[in-house]
Design a protein around this motif. Structure first.
Motif, PDB file in Angstrom:
ATOM      1  N   ARG A   1      39.281  95.295  23.943  1.00 14.54           N
ATOM      2  CA  ARG A   1      40.287  94.669  24.781  1.00 14.54           C
ATOM      3  C   ARG A   1      41.296  93.553  23.991  1.00 14.54           C
ATOM      4  NH1 ARG A   1      36.805  95.247  28.950  1.00 14.54           N
ATOM      5  NH2 ARG A   1      36.119  93.189  28.819  1.00 14.54           N
ATOM      6  N   ARG A   2      40.322  93.008  23.229  1.00 19.18           N
ATOM      7  CA  ARG A   2      41.087  91.771  22.297  1.00 19.18           C
ATOM      8  C   ARG A   2      41.830  92.255  21.255  1.00 19.18           C
ATOM      9  NH1 ARG A   2      36.258  88.648  23.367  1.00 19.18           N
ATOM     10  NH2 ARG A   2      35.434  89.145  21.230  1.00 19.18           N
TER      11      ARG A   2
ATOM     12  N   ASN B   1      43.080  95.278  21.213  1.00 17.87           N
ATOM     13  CA  ASN B   1      44.084  96.239  21.860  1.00 17.87           C
ATOM     14  C   ASN B   1      45.299  95.268  21.982  1.00 17.87           C
ATOM     15  OD1 ASN B   1      43.237  98.618  22.135  1.00 17.87           O
ATOM     16  ND2 ASN B   1      42.459  98.556  23.869  1.00 17.87           N
ATOM     17  N   ARG B   2      44.969  93.934  22.678  1.00 21.70           N
ATOM     18  CA  ARG B   2      46.181  92.936  22.552  1.00 21.70           C
ATOM     19  C   ARG B   2      46.816  92.754  21.448  1.00 21.70           C
ATOM     20  NH1 ARG B   2      42.322  90.729  26.642  1.00 21.70           N
ATOM     21  NH2 ARG B   2      41.642  89.379  25.230  1.00 21.70           N
TER      22      ARG B   2
ATOM     23  N   ARG C   1      49.018  95.676  20.474  1.00 19.88           N
ATOM     24  CA  ARG C   1      50.114  95.899  21.184  1.00 19.88           C
ATOM     25  C   ARG C   1      51.517  94.675  20.708  1.00 19.88           C
ATOM     26  NH1 ARG C   1      46.473  97.077  25.673  1.00 19.88           N
ATOM     27  NH2 ARG C   1      46.635  99.453  25.974  1.00 19.88           N
ATOM     28  N   GLN C   2      51.044  93.809  20.076  1.00 14.95           N
ATOM     29  CA  GLN C   2      51.876  92.949  19.621  1.00 14.95           C
ATOM     30  C   GLN C   2      52.672  93.179  18.364  1.00 14.95           C
ATOM     31  OE1 GLN C   2      50.186  88.902  19.489  1.00 14.95           O
ATOM     32  NE2 GLN C   2      49.482  88.900  21.656  1.00 14.95           N
TER      33      GLN C   2
ATOM     34  N   ASP D   1      46.321  98.142  31.733  1.00 17.17           N
ATOM     35  CA  ASP D   1      46.359  96.709  31.427  1.00 17.17           C
ATOM     36  C   ASP D   1      45.049  96.154  30.813  1.00 17.17           C
ATOM     37  OD1 ASP D   1      44.796  96.015  33.636  1.00 17.17           O
ATOM     38  OD2 ASP D   1      46.513  95.887  34.988  1.00 17.17           O
ATOM     39  N   GLN D   2      45.628  94.923  30.536  1.00 19.74           N
ATOM     40  CA  GLN D   2      44.423  94.069  29.849  1.00 19.74           C
ATOM     41  C   GLN D   2      43.085  93.753  30.775  1.00 19.74           C
ATOM     42  OE1 GLN D   2      46.358  90.630  28.109  1.00 19.74           O
ATOM     43  NE2 GLN D   2      47.662  91.942  26.757  1.00 19.74           N
ATOM     44  N   SER D   3      43.528  93.994  32.121  1.00 22.83           N
ATOM     45  CA  SER D   3      42.233  93.798  33.008  1.00 22.83           C
ATOM     46  C   SER D   3      41.649  94.987  33.407  1.00 22.83           C
ATOM     47  CB  SER D   3      42.766  93.009  34.346  1.00 22.83           C
ATOM     48  OG  SER D   3      43.940  93.795  34.921  1.00 22.83           O
TER      49      SER D   3
ATOM     50  N   PRO E   1      46.421 101.272  19.979  1.00 21.99           N
ATOM     51  CA  PRO E   1      45.663 100.765  21.054  1.00 21.99           C
ATOM     52  C   PRO E   1      44.836 102.095  21.754  1.00 21.99           C
ATOM     53  CG  PRO E   1      47.735 100.590  21.826  1.00 21.99           C
ATOM     54  CD  PRO E   1      47.857 101.075  20.541  1.00 21.99           C
TER      55      PRO E   1
END
Length: 395
Positions: free
Chosen positions: A284-285, A287-288, A291-292, A386-388, A303
């Protein structure tokens, strides 16, 4: 850490596939089945072309990959198998005499384990489509029919201490990373039995020229096999309960000194369950970060959508409501153990193939998935998660 977000790993199919990731947990894998039953009921046309399993999760993955029926029929049939399952179908306790005589002889032998898994092998052989050499013929048939793109089952090589993932699928290739490799093969009942072979508890299984055991022993990247197979979306079913801080604080006040069996339960959680949660958090980290990056600058790096479902109930604590009556050498060993203040440790739940416990897990898994219907629907609709998207299923 998993291999990171990309849909262009060697052996990837079309970069547009959902991968099912099923971890270990022994009898707790019935919880996975409950979740899958709801998914089959609510989303009968869901497409899950890639499947990976380790330890008890490999049994569920093999069933789904080898069953010739539609998705909803496969999940329903898997549930019926668990509903019929008894402890006698999984293992037979070795007597003190058999175990002691084998140890005294000094020569290493499969009989130098506390439990014999011959009953499980016979149970699976009756329910999984196999040929005379016990190869999983249903997997090849589903691959040919286009219902499946790949199945991966992970094991541990006792000689090299490597995690070896055995893969059968279209356009799949071998891979090699530090302490883990992927090998193309025609999967058989031996691969499933090896993946579930807990050291000292269940006997190791010989594959090719080496002895193999439970795939979760040194598997630091449980999401990696699905990514290697080409998954760009991961549907992960964990059997690990996520405690709140309040619950953790209450558990920390336990006055009794931790017993060896309690420590064994901690090690079982670390080896079988905690690593999957860590790998998901790392993904997940990453992926964030991906996505940037502007899409035109990502190249082949993309991602990977991730949905992790976990129990709303502490399955280890739940096991304390049921009796574990094993018998044999292990039964005698447990008779010497007293639980003055603490409930039985988590490993208890891994061996508790007891009818009442199994049905509770199936029910909890089904209800947990039903409460997360919208998230599951968004996942299979290929809406960006989403990230959650790692979901705690507390009610």
């Amino acid at each position: 850490m998993s291999d990171g977000p990309t849909n262009s790993e060697p052996g990837s199919s079309d970069g547009n596939s959902t991968g099912l990731v099923l971890g270990g947990g022994g009898a707790r894998a019935a919880y996975q089945t409950g979740v899958l039953e709801y998914v089959g009921d609510a989303f009968p046309r869901a497409s899950v072309p890639l499947m990976t399993g380790v330890s008890a999760g490999s049994i569920n993955a093999a069933h789904l990959a080898a069953d010739p029926g539609p998705w909803a029929h496969r999940t329903g049939r898997l549930t019926s198998y668990w509903e019929e399952l008894t402890m006698d179908d999984v293992f037979a306790p070795r007597s003190l005499w058999t175990l002691g005589r084998s140890l005294v002889r000094g020569t290493p032998s499969p009989k130098q384990t506390l439990l014999d898994t011959a009953p499980l092998r016979a149970y699976l052989a009756e329910r999984l489509p196999t040929d005379e050499e016990e190869r999983l013929t249903g997997v090849a048939e589903n691959l040919d029919a286009g219902h499946l793109e790949g199945l991966a089952i992970s094991t541990s090589n006792y000689a090299t201490l490597q995690t070896v993932t055995w893969v059968q699928g279209r356009s799949m290739h071998d891979w090699e990373r530090p302490n883990r490799i992927g090998c193309r093969t025609t999967l058989s009942l031996d691969h499933v039995m090896a993946s579930t072979a807990l050291p000292m508890i269940f006997p190791a299984v010989r594959l090719d020229d080496a002895w193999y055991g439970d795939g979760g022993l040194r598997m630091l990247d449980p999401l990696a096999p699905a990514i290697h197979l080409g998954a760009d979306r991961l549907f992960v079913i964990s059997t690990r309960y996520e405690r709140s801080q309040v619950e953790a604080n209450q558990a920390a006040r336990t006055p009794a000194y931790p017993s060896p069996f309690q420590m064994l339960g901690i090690l079982a959680n670390v080896l079988m369950l905690d690593v999957l949660e860590h790998d998901a958090a790392v993904l997940r980290r990453v992926n964030r970060l991906v996505r940037q990056i502007r899409s035109e600058q990502r190249g082949r790096l993309q991602p990977i959508d991730l949905l992790v479902l976990r129990p709303s109930v502490d399955l280890g604590a739940l096991a304390g409501e049921f009796a574990l009556d094993i018998g044999g050498a292990m039964g005698h060993l447990l008779d010497f153990v007293e639980w003055p203040a603490d409930p039985p440790p988590d490993w208890w739940s891994m061996l508790l193939f007891e009818h009442g416990f199994i049905h509770r897990l199936l029910e909890i898994g089904y209800n947990d998935a039903e409460r997360q219907h919208d998230r599951i629907e968004a996942f299979f609709a290929r809406e960006p998660m989403d990230q959650s998207s790692s979901v705690s299923l507390r009610s």
